[in-house]
Design a protein around this motif. Structure first.
Motif, PDB file in Angstrom:
ATOM      1  N   HIS A 249       4.621   1.154  -0.122  1.00  0.00           N
ATOM      2  CA  HIS A 249       4.456   0.465   1.680  1.00  0.00           C
ATOM      3  C   HIS A 249       3.046  -0.516   1.427  1.00  0.00           C
ATOM      4  O   HIS A 249       4.065  -1.510   1.584  1.00  0.00           O
ATOM      5  N   HIS A 250       2.748  -0.125   0.584  1.00  0.00           N
ATOM      6  CA  HIS A 250       1.422  -1.621   0.817  1.00  0.00           C
ATOM      7  C   HIS A 250       2.254  -2.666  -0.020  1.00  0.00           C
ATOM      8  O   HIS A 250       2.246  -4.225  -0.171  1.00  0.00           O
ATOM      9  N   ILE A 251       2.604  -2.516  -1.173  1.00  0.00           N
ATOM     10  CA  ILE A 251       3.081  -3.057  -2.858  1.00  0.00           C
ATOM     11  C   ILE A 251       4.546  -3.803  -2.038  1.00  0.00           C
ATOM     12  O   ILE A 251       4.725  -5.322  -2.180  1.00  0.00           O
ATOM     13  N   ALA A 252       5.232  -3.661  -1.150  1.00  0.00           N
ATOM     14  CA  ALA A 252       6.552  -3.667  -0.293  1.00  0.00           C
ATOM     15  C   ALA A 252       6.334  -4.968   0.259  1.00  0.00           C
ATOM     16  O   ALA A 252       6.695  -5.498  -0.176  1.00  0.00           O
ATOM     17  N   ALA A 253       4.758  -5.141   0.795  1.00  0.00           N
ATOM     18  CA  ALA A 253       5.047  -6.549   1.544  1.00  0.00           C
ATOM     19  C   ALA A 253       4.107  -7.695   1.273  1.00  0.00           C
ATOM     20  O   ALA A 253       4.256  -8.587   0.849  1.00  0.00           O
ATOM     21  N   VAL A 254       2.860  -7.131  -0.375  1.00  0.00           N
ATOM     22  CA  VAL A 254       2.891  -7.812  -1.271  1.00  0.00           C
ATOM     23  C   VAL A 254       4.161  -8.113  -1.869  1.00  0.00           C
ATOM     24  O   VAL A 254       3.458  -9.390  -1.755  1.00  0.00           O
ATOM     25  N   ILE A 255       4.929  -7.787  -2.232  1.00  0.00           N
ATOM     26  CA  ILE A 255       6.511  -8.436  -3.393  1.00  0.00           C
ATOM     27  C   ILE A 255       6.902  -9.389  -2.626  1.00  0.00           C
ATOM     28  O   ILE A 255       6.992 -10.337  -2.965  1.00  0.00           O
TER      29      ILE A 255
END
Lengths: 264, 790, 157
Positions: A249-255
């Motif tokens: 969930h967090h990585i989705a926002a980062v990328i």
């Protein structure tokens, strides 16, 4: 691999007939996902119907407002295509990052989207770009085509023949790789279309989906840097050995932020 | 197009490898390449349960399937007289009782103890038929509770794996002196402690395990083609376990072997079953593991849970060390594991430091997991990880630089008797440290850290000063520690009439370049081109004796070769003396030419060889014809390679991804025979160690004990794009324990690198510890905590 | 069983295979070209890499019947007697192999890389080798070998 029969039809009509007459028959495109599945004895088709050399499924064509890619086109062909590079460079980049060079020489766009692996790259591009899928029976919007993980609107005996994408210079794909399989732990395709921003996420676990909250935020003039996972439903994500739902969930926002930052 | 040429060998030169010609042209011969007349194929029926009682096994459907030749179950093997798999090392507990070895049937008889344990074997005409029929063998299982966690396995509520082994504890072994260690801790003013896990690894030699076994009923003999590191040792194991009449009734051939890393050193159940089957069906039986089978059943590596405590004075001088380790044995004790978790591990806990008082306890614990055994470094990486993590913490505690804390504690004079059996023979730890720091531009690090910070990255640097023990021997010492067999190596050199040379050694090449290095060294000694030298390994019909290759012990075999060369040269002196009519003492030998200083006459090595066989120029009652020499070299001590590794990482705090941006290593391998090959060994070792620290991890589900990482889809193998270019330097202190001054290099990279990486990660994050592998999510969470703390 | 015709290393073969036979098993078991190896069952390791109609593919991820009519090049078809292909020579020169098991696949992939990326840099080679696993070398010398081999392939013969 269990025993099976193999057919290589000469035409789409013949292929459809083969699939229609045998309930256990399965379409075979590049086979880069299907072969390992068969080797692991996780599927038991009675017959494989090889689509890879069907003339109806071949070729990359410039069409009005975009590009049409035949279902049997390999990832390597898409990555190397001057047409794709010209109209939709982000798609060429995406295709050039699927699997590895040997996989890209055999794997096809039609096979990838028909399989709709929840960690596959292509579905995110189709969804974000609003592509349309042409099958042996009809034409479907990407949003209608993908119906959940490993699930599509394809009916038995129906096969993908082509995918049509709109031209788009302002698009980008970032894949955050699973350190083992190198599939997308999470992947994000962002596109700025005349109608507004579109963002599709793959790798969440339930299948590709659009991040509409972020799209609306951007369309409303919100800053790219202000996009955070707080705007994203955690329910889209599942966890496994390689990353919890929360992490994906967090990585989705980062990328997504990183992909957007390359559009400028 | 380039033609291959055969150079003259010279010790210390980067001679290109001899074996490459066949391997780069597709002419390597691995076990699976071989098809024998009448060949059949085997497929195993394996347990899907981690712990279960086996009920009825129904083979009727499978037997009726096309091509099926025979199906064997565990009971068939017991009835056929096959012995259970032994532990190859006798280890005693603290109380003097021998280790409790759970009975390990090659095919499970009444109970399965890990997922993938073989239960039955199907032999069929084709590989596909065998696999088809294996799917149709129906086994009734009564599932039992399974245990993965060692602490739980020792607890009162744990399922007991072996009926006669309560608490699943195989042994509680110790080393060092508890009272002295207690006294040191009482004296100490500063201490650091640590609880760590050394993650379980899957060795993953690229060539899967394979065997092709052929039985000859007419004389009761057998040939097995086996991908293995120690074919001669396996002849003894298989002869005894199968009940063959003598060594001469079994030929073991290990041709080209596609990597070992320790995982091809044990005596495995599957191979034993296939050999048994070949006798049972009277036809050759071949089995090649699929990769999933490799993941499930190749002996795993590491898997320790350790608490460790280091006592110091105010200046950070190490006074005492206490270590307690739980070593996961898996469901059974694999061939060498009792050695690996005890003497290969705890003896190295002092590292490069003069620590006067040490006590270490190791408990061996059975769990419902794949048996563990030697994996690259085998015990020594686990020890280096403990002491080098403690050294890092010690620097933090005392408030001195990572290099300085090590400098203060290094062993500085050699030989150095440690409190843990070993006597380090030679070294220059401080010189090696300085070499590594120069190579890594240690002085410039803070600037690089600042540059990284400007890019949003957290940069860290980590040091690791390791020492290990290689070239295992002498035999007598090993026997006193519980070993069963001699640890020498043999080398026979046969010189042909035309002057070409055949070298027979019991060492075994599976990537180390033995053919090159043996030829290189012998070429130099005899003064003949390398292509006149053939190295023969891996066939018990051709090689008299030997102990295989593991534990970086090429120096032992090469020492035997050098001594055989000396014997040949000396005999040549006598032959030439007769030829020239002079005293052999007046015959010199250099660069392939025998010379008489007195008469200026010369005889080439090849001429001498011809004369040795013609036997007409010397009295054969005084000097035997022919030119053969054999040496058995039993090393007087281990060798102790050492080095300092410096790792720099950059962490992306937003994703937790750790990138190794620089890795430099200065190593003391003693004299280096072939730098090209040695560097290659280091690159490979570093990669396995870095991968352990960052990606590799064998994970069992804590409840079901299913292996969650049973393929390359889930097990994080290092790939070309995940690694930096390595910077290497040699800082040799030649060892006096063998004639070449070589120490060994095969495992060093995998020993020194994991603590260097983790120390760098901890340095980047400013934390005390993180368990391996430092996977992105774990690091991301630590970054989050760090952010919150700021 | 299906009858197929394919050209392997310049030689035409007419063979009968079970439809489920993988290309790598046809090469290894029937044609006895054992240079291509099987190192995994999930199409990850690349030890089985061969060229099919001029492109590197994983021969464990393709049925033999799919190669009907195709031109196959394997590691055995590269050298001419003692004369090595420049990529083979580069692997030897730079010590790009240890146990040799992954090597045939590595070399076949390396040639494919060199064709698509004349004079590749090390980073390109590392990225392009994603689908070829090696457990011995740490890739360091393989990367050097591929860079050097590609350079030599680009030179006039």
């Amino acid at each position: 691999m269990y025993e099976l029969a193999y057919s290589r039809p000469e035409s789409l009509t013949e292929a459809l007939a083969l699939l229609a007459e045998d309930e256990g028959a399965q379409a075979l495109s590049g086979g880069q996902t299907l072969m390992p599945v068969l080797r692991a004895r996780l599927a038991m088709p009675s017959r494989l119907v090889d689509l890879q050399r069907l003339p109806e499924l071949a070729g990359i064509r410039l069409v009005e407002g975009g590009i049409e890619i035949g279902a049997a086109t390999t990832h390597a062909e898409v990555a190397a295509s001057a047409h794709v590079r010209a109209v939709l460079p982000a798609l060429a980049d995406l295709a050039g990052g699927i699997g590895d060079p040997a996989i890209r020489h055999r794997g096809t766009i039609g096979g990838s989207i028909a399989n709709n692996d929840p960690a596959a790259c292509y579905p995110s591009a189709l969804l974000a770009l609003g592509a349309t899928v042409t099958t042996s029976r009809r034409t479907l919007a990407a949003e209608e085509f993908f119906t959940g993980m490993f699930s599509t609107a394809l009916e038995p005996g129906e096969i993908v023949t082509a995918v049509r994408f709109p031209a788009c210079q302002r698009a980008a794909y970032i894949k955050f790789r699973n350190p083992a399989s190198r599939f997308a732990l999470v992947g994000a395709f962002v596109a700025q279309l005349p109608s507004g921003y579109r963002i599709a996420i793959t790798g969440g676990g339930h299948g590709v989906f659009r991040w509409r909250e972020a799209e609306q935020h951007l369309d409303g003039g919100g800053a790219m840097a202000a996009i955070t996972e707080d705007m994203l439903d955690l329910g889209h994500f599942t966890g496994d050995l390689h990353g919890s739902a929360e992490y994906r969930h967090h990585i989705a926002a980062v990328i997504v932020r990183r992909a957007l930052s390359t559009l400028a | 197009m380039t033609a291959m040429t055969a150079p003259m060998g010279k010790f210390g030169q980067s001679v290109k490898r001899v074996e490459d010609s066949r391997l780069i042209t597709g002419n390597g011969r691995y076990v699976d390449d071989l098809v024998l007349p009448g060949q059949t194929y085997a497929a195993f029926v394996r347990s899907a349960y981690a712990h279960a009682r086996i009920g009825a096994i129904d083979i009727s459907a499978a037997e009726a399937m096309p091509g099926v030749v025979k199906i064997l179950t565990g009971q068939d093997l017991v009835d056929g007289g096959l012995f259970a798999l032994p532990s190859g090392w006798n280890l005693n507990s603290v109380d003097g009782t021998p280790a409790r070895v759970g009975v390990h049937h090659a095919l499970a008889v009444d109970t399965v103890r890990f997922v993938g344990e073989p239960v039955a074997l199907v032999i069929a005409e084709t590989r596909g038929q065998a696999r088809d029929a294996a799917d149709s063998v129906f086994v009734e299982y009564e599932e039992l509770p399974a245990v993965v966690d060692m602490a739980a396995a020792l607890g009162p509520d744990a399922p007991q794996l072996h009926p006669d082994i309560p608490s699943n504890r195989a042994f509680t072994w110790d080393i060092g002196n508890a009272a002295e260690a207690d006294a040191a801790f009482a004296r100490a003013t500063r201490r650091v402690s640590l609880e760590l896990r050394n993650n379980r690894l899957v060795p993953n030699a690229m060539e899967p395990r394979a065997i092709n076994a052929e039985w000859r009923a007419y004389d009761g003999s057998m040939t097995i083609y086996l991908t293995h590191q120690n074919p001669i040792g396996m002849r003894l194991f298989f002869m005894m376990l199968l009940g063959l009449e003598s060594e001469n009734h079994l030929r073991v051939v290990s041709p080209d072997v596609g990597g070992g890393f320790g995982s091809k050193a044990p005596c495995y159940a599957e191979e034993l079953v296939v050999a048994f089957a070949a006798r049972a069906v009277g036809r050759p039986v071949k089995w090649t593991a699929e990769r999933t089978e490799s993941f499930l059943t190749d002996a795993h590596g590491r898997d320790h849970v350790t608490t460790a405590e280091l006592a110091m004075d105010d200046e950070g001088r190490f006074l005492g060390l206490k270590v307690h380790t739980l070593a996961n044995l898996g469901g059974y004790i694999s061939t060498s594991n009792a050695l690996v978790v005890s003497y290969m591990y705890a003896t190295m806990l002092c590292g490069q430091y003069a620590i006067p008082a040490v006590h270490a306890v190791v408990e061996g614990v059975y769990t419902n997991t794949c048996p563990v055994d030697a994996y690259r470094g085998a015990g020594r990486p686990e020890a280096a990880y403990v002491i080098e993590r403690l050294a890092h913490l010690a620097a933090r505690e005392i408030g001195v630089d990572q290099a300085e804390i090590r400098r203060r504690n290094f062993v500085k004079a050699f030989p150095h008797q440690t409190p843990l059996v070993y006597c380090y023979d030679s070294g220059d730890y401080e010189g090696c440290l300085d070499a590594a720091l120069r190579l890594a531009d240690y002085a410039g690090f803070e600037q690089r850290r600042a540059e990284a910070k400007a890019r949003g990255k957290l940069r860290g640097i980590g040091l690791s000063a390791y020492v290990e023990a290689c070239g295992i021997g002498p035999s007598k010492l090993l026997a006193s520690l519980g070993g069963g067999g001699g640890m020498w190596e043999s080398c026979e050199i046969r010189v042909q009439p035309g002057g070409s040379v055949e070298v027979l050694t019991g060492a075994h090449n599976h990537g180390q370049g033995h053919q090159t290095v043996y030829a290189q060294i012998i070429s130099e000694r005899f003064g003949i081109p390398m292509d006149r030298i053939t190295v023969v390994q891996g066939d018990t019909d051709r090689i008299q004796a030997g102990t295989g290759t593991y534990g970086s012990r090429a120096s032992v075999g090469l020492s035997a070769a050098v001594k055989s060369c000396e014997k040949i040269i000396e005999k040549g002196r006598h032959i030439v003396g007769y030829m020239l009519g002079i005293d052999p003492g007046e015959v010199d030998f250099a660069e392939g030419i025998y010379t008489s200083a007195a008469t200026n006459q010369t005889v080439a090595f090849t001429e001498m060889a011809g004369a040795a066989h013609a036997a007409s120029s010397f009295p054969t009652d005084k000097l035997e014809p022919g030119l053969v020499a054999t040496t058995f070299f039993d090393p007087p001590n281990f060798t102790y390679p050492a080095g300092v590794h410096v790792c720099e990482v950059e962490i992306d705090p937003e994703t937790g991804v750790t990138e190794v941006v620089a890795f430099n290593a200065a190593d003391d391998f003693g004299n280096v025979a072939n730098p090209l090959i040695v560097e290659g060994q280091v690159h490979g070792g570093l990669t396995q160690g870095i991968a352990q620290a960052l990606w590799e991890n064998a994970v069992y589900d804590p409840d079901t004990a299913q292996l969650m990482t049973a393929s390359y889809m889930d097990y994080g193998m290092p790939r070309a794009d995940s690694l930096p270019e390595f910077g290497l330097a040699f800082w040799p202190s030649p060892t006096p324990v063998n004639p070449l001054g070589m120490k060994g290099c095969g495992e060093a990279g995998a020993i020194g690198s994991p603590p260097a990486v983790i120390n760098a990660v901890c340095d980047a994050l400013g934390i005390a510890h993180v368990d391996m592998p430092a996977a992105p999510e774990k690091i991301w969470r630590l970054c989050q905590e760090r952010q919150e703390a700021l | 069983m299906t009858g197929i015709t394919l050209t392997v290393n310049g030689r035409e073969h007419v063979v009968e295979v079970e439809d489920r036979t993988l290309l790598v098993h046809l090469l290894r078991d029937e044609l006895r070209l054992t240079g291509a190896h099987v190192g995994c069952d999930t199409s990850q390791c690349g030890a089985c890499t061969v060229h099919v109609d001029g492109k590197a593919v994983k021969s464990c991820t393709m049925l033999a019947v799919q190669a009907d009519g195709a031109e196959i090049l394997t590691i055995e078809g590269l050298a001419n007697g003692r004369e090595l292909h420049p990529m083979q020579a580069a692997f030897r020169e730079h010590h790009g192999l240890q146990c040799g098991f992954c090597t045939p696949g590595m070399i076949m992939m390396a040639i494919d890389i060199a064709r698509r990326h004349p004079n590749p840099d090390a980073a390109t080679v590392r990225a392009e080798l994603e689908g070829n696993l090696c457990r011995c070398t740490g890739y360091h010398n393989i990367v050097k070998a591929v860079v050097a081999g590609a350079e030599r392939m680009g030179e006039p013969a």
